[in-house]
Enzyme design. Structure first.
Site, short mmCIF file in Angstrom:
data_model
loop_
_atom_site.label_atom_id
_atom_site.label_comp_id
_atom_site.label_asym_id
_atom_site.label_seq_id
_atom_site.Cartn_x
_atom_site.Cartn_y
_atom_site.Cartn_z
N LYS A 150 31.88 -13.68 -4.76
CA LYS A 150 31.23 -14.12 -6.00
C LYS A 150 31.73 -15.48 -6.47
O LYS A 150 31.11 -16.10 -7.34
CB LYS A 150 31.45 -13.09 -7.10
CG LYS A 150 30.93 -11.69 -6.78
CD LYS A 150 29.42 -11.69 -6.56
CE LYS A 150 28.91 -10.27 -6.31
NZ LYS A 150 27.44 -10.24 -6.09
N LYS B 170 27.95 -20.68 -6.18
CA LYS B 170 28.26 -20.07 -4.88
C LYS B 170 27.83 -20.96 -3.74
O LYS B 170 28.40 -20.91 -2.64
CB LYS B 170 27.58 -18.70 -4.78
CG LYS B 170 28.00 -17.71 -5.84
CD LYS B 170 27.04 -16.52 -5.87
CE LYS B 170 27.22 -15.74 -7.15
NZ LYS B 170 26.09 -14.86 -7.44
N GLU C 236 19.15 -13.76 -1.95
CA GLU C 236 17.69 -13.84 -2.00
C GLU C 236 17.23 -14.46 -3.33
O GLU C 236 16.05 -14.75 -3.50
CB GLU C 236 17.07 -12.45 -1.86
CG GLU C 236 17.16 -11.86 -0.46
CD GLU C 236 16.41 -10.55 -0.37
OE1 GLU C 236 16.47 -9.76 -1.34
OE2 GLU C 236 15.75 -10.31 0.65
#
Length: 216
Positions: free
Chosen positions: A14, A74, A164
């Site tokens: 994360k 990220k 996604e």
């Protein structure tokens, strides 16, 4: 570390340590995992975009805006980022290139074997074209490559984040994907997690064997 340990160790990072970069030999192995992933009739209906510098990661991060802004760090803070794309069509020239590569790699004992492979692969492509689901079929193949990449990362001690959550139109515009017959399937960040990554400290949670498996 055996396979079971790798599977237990692997998790979705994360937050990334911006001060650590993947060594070149590790990157080469991760690329090999993608390249040698299996696909239906060896069609290899994919393309992988690798971002390994600040400019490249910023370009990928254009897809992480608006509702998907939470994924931008990220992408920007990871060592490397891969955009796994699925081909939206498999034209004759692409299929010919695959066949020629198989020929060069010594896959065929003779012309009969070569022609058999051409007909078999072409038959499957035609089947999906006529069904109108070829892009869905190719995306399924891209997710096989995703699985190989994540497993390889875990085995190599590399942290990864499959995403996604991105704006496909923005990513398309950043790389001109549709003009190349490509559609983005998933983004994967790769690197080493930061100390602030809360998920690194949490235990894995999966349904038990008796729920997931049954005997035939």
């Amino acid at each position: 570390m055996d396979l079971s340990e790798s599977l237990q160790h692997r998790y979705t990072a994360k937050a990334y340590d911006t001060g650590r970069r993947l060594p070149d030999d590790i990157v080469a192995q991760l690329k090999a995992a993608l390249r040698f992933s299996p696909s239906s009739v060896n069609a290899q209906p994919w393309h992988f975009i690798l971002a390994d510098d600040e400019a490249g990661k910023a370009r990928v991060a254009r897809g992480a805006a608006g509702a998907f802004a939470y994924n931008a760090p990220k992408i920007l803070n990871a060592s490397h980022v891969v955009v796994l794309c699925a081909r939206t069509s498999l034209p004759a020239d692409y299929l010919q290139a695959v066949l020629d590569q198989e020929q060069a790699d010594g896959r065929f004992a003779g012309e009969e074997a070569r022609e058999g492979q051409r007909k078999t692969r072409g038959g499957y492509v035609t089947l999906h074209e006529e069904a109108g689901d070829l892009p869905v079929w190719t995306q399924k193949q891209a997710y096989i490559a995703l699985g190989f990449l994540l497993l390889a990362a875990g085995a190599l001690g590399v942290d990864a984040t499959p995403m996604e959550g991105f704006d496909a139109e923005a990513l398309d515009a950043a790389f001109g994907l549709s003009a190349k017959g490509l559609a983005p399937a998933v983004i994967v960040s790769l690197g080493y997690h930061a100390e602030t990554d809360f998920n690194a400290k949490l235990p894995k949670s999966r349904l038990t064997d008796d729920v997931l498996f049954s005997r035939a």
